[in-house]
Design a protein around this motif. Structure first.
Motif, PDB file in Angstrom:
ATOM      1  N   TRP A  22    -138.108  19.656 -60.674  1.00 15.17           N
ATOM      2  CA  TRP A  22    -137.181  19.078 -60.765  1.00 15.17           C
ATOM      3  C   TRP A  22    -136.407  18.764 -61.909  1.00 15.17           C
ATOM      4  N   SER A  23    -135.226  18.476 -61.880  1.00 14.01           N
ATOM      5  CA  SER A  23    -134.530  18.090 -63.081  1.00 14.01           C
ATOM      6  C   SER A  23    -133.647  16.695 -62.701  1.00 14.01           C
ATOM      7  N   GLY A  55    -131.899   3.709 -64.225  1.00 15.40           N
ATOM      8  CA  GLY A  55    -131.201   4.801 -62.892  1.00 15.40           C
ATOM      9  C   GLY A  55    -131.266   6.217 -63.443  1.00 15.40           C
ATOM     10  N   ALA A  56    -131.355   7.174 -62.488  1.00 19.15           N
ATOM     11  CA  ALA A  56    -130.989   8.422 -62.530  1.00 19.15           C
ATOM     12  C   ALA A  56    -130.532   9.018 -61.202  1.00 19.15           C
ATOM     13  N   ALA A  57    -130.085  10.441 -61.448  1.00 18.35           N
ATOM     14  CA  ALA A  57    -130.018  11.150 -60.189  1.00 18.35           C
ATOM     15  C   ALA A  57    -130.908  12.247 -60.597  1.00 18.35           C
ATOM     16  N   VAL A  58    -131.666  12.728 -59.534  1.00 14.24           N
ATOM     17  CA  VAL A  58    -132.674  13.579 -59.651  1.00 14.24           C
ATOM     18  C   VAL A  58    -132.102  14.927 -58.716  1.00 14.24           C
ATOM     19  N   LEU A  59    -132.388  16.282 -59.054  1.00 11.75           N
ATOM     20  CA  LEU A  59    -132.094  17.485 -58.315  1.00 11.75           C
ATOM     21  C   LEU A  59    -133.441  17.952 -57.908  1.00 11.75           C
ATOM     22  N   THR A  60    -133.437  18.581 -56.424  1.00  6.06           N
ATOM     23  CA  THR A  60    -134.507  19.096 -55.899  1.00  6.06           C
ATOM     24  C   THR A  60    -134.662  20.603 -56.340  1.00  6.06           C
ATOM     25  N   TRP A  67    -130.575  13.271 -55.515  1.00  5.28           N
ATOM     26  CA  TRP A  67    -130.992  11.948 -55.059  1.00  5.28           C
ATOM     27  C   TRP A  67    -130.788  10.841 -56.036  1.00  5.28           C
ATOM     28  N   PRO A  68    -130.478   9.629 -55.503  1.00  6.55           N
ATOM     29  CA  PRO A  68    -130.637   8.462 -56.656  1.00  6.55           C
ATOM     30  C   PRO A  68    -132.040   8.292 -56.895  1.00  6.55           C
ATOM     31  N   ALA A  69    -132.240   7.739 -58.111  1.00  4.51           N
ATOM     32  CA  ALA A  69    -134.054   7.606 -58.462  1.00  4.51           C
ATOM     33  C   ALA A  69    -134.010   6.358 -59.524  1.00  4.51           C
ATOM     34  N   ASN A  94    -136.725   2.832 -46.535  1.00  9.87           N
ATOM     35  CA  ASN A  94    -135.443   2.259 -45.992  1.00  9.87           C
ATOM     36  C   ASN A  94    -134.398   2.776 -46.752  1.00  9.87           C
ATOM     37  N   MET A  95    -134.414   3.572 -47.828  1.00  6.95           N
ATOM     38  CA  MET A  95    -132.935   4.041 -48.401  1.00  6.95           C
ATOM     39  C   MET A  95    -133.201   5.515 -49.024  1.00  6.95           C
ATOM     40  N   PRO A  96    -132.397   6.195 -49.123  1.00 12.05           N
ATOM     41  CA  PRO A  96    -132.565   7.489 -49.704  1.00 12.05           C
ATOM     42  C   PRO A  96    -132.621   7.577 -51.204  1.00 12.05           C
ATOM     43  N   SER A  97    -133.562   7.154 -51.790  1.00  9.51           N
ATOM     44  CA  SER A  97    -133.904   7.212 -53.099  1.00  9.51           C
ATOM     45  C   SER A  97    -135.401   7.355 -53.422  1.00  9.51           C
ATOM     46  N   PHE A  98    -135.661   7.721 -54.762  1.00  8.52           N
ATOM     47  CA  PHE A  98    -137.087   8.056 -55.266  1.00  8.52           C
ATOM     48  C   PHE A  98    -137.381   7.041 -56.383  1.00  8.52           C
TER      49      PHE A  98
END
Length: 147
Positions: A22-23, A55-60, A67-69, A94-98
């Motif tokens: 991931w990045s 906080g971060a944004a991660v890429l599959t 995705w937010p992370a 319950n939310m789209p984050s990692f």
């Protein structure tokens, strides 16, 4: 008169966690905590705690979905469970984050704080392994900076 069946709200199904490289990109400045806590015994033991959260944004790796992370950097203590992971990842129910927890040594933590303080850290990468229990182990991680 016929009874109406109340439809349940549809649940959103998040995609499965992708194993692989991931990045990510850190967002803004981190916050942190430092302190000391006496753990009850026997024997009672004074233990330090130090961590950063950012906080971060991660890429599959395969689908290239962003995705937010929340990324945390933790320094091991005598009470940290022994494991051979560079960190762990779990997803929110319950939310789209990692959430990523990255273990660091005391010298790495000091360097990481300085690099964030100088606004030099922005990009990072990590490798996610197959799910184990309630998390996905991180087998490696790193971050890039320019001086």
């Amino acid at each position: 008169m016929a009874k109406r069946v109340k439809a349940e709200p549809s649940k959103i199904g998040w995609p499965e966690v992708e194993v692989g490289h991931w990045s990510g990109e850190f967002a803004k400045r981190p916050s942190g905590s430092i302190g000391q806590h006496v753990q009850p015994g026997p024997p009672a033991m004074s233990v330090e705690f130090t961590y950063l959260i950012v906080g971060a944004a991660v890429l599959t790796p395969q689908t290239k979905m962003r995705w937010p992370a929340v990324v945390s950097f933790w320094v091991r203590t005598p009470f940290t469970p022994e494991r051979v992971e560079a960190g762990f990842m779990f997803k929110s129910d319950n939310m789209p984050s990692f959430n990523l927890g990255l273990e660091v040594t005391r010298p790495q933590f000091t360097e990481t704080v300085w690099l964030f303080g100088e606004k030099l850290l922005s990009n990072f990468h990590f490798t996610v392994a197959q799910r184990r229990d309630n998390h996905w182990p991180i087998t490696s991680w790193g971050a890039t900076f320019e001086l």
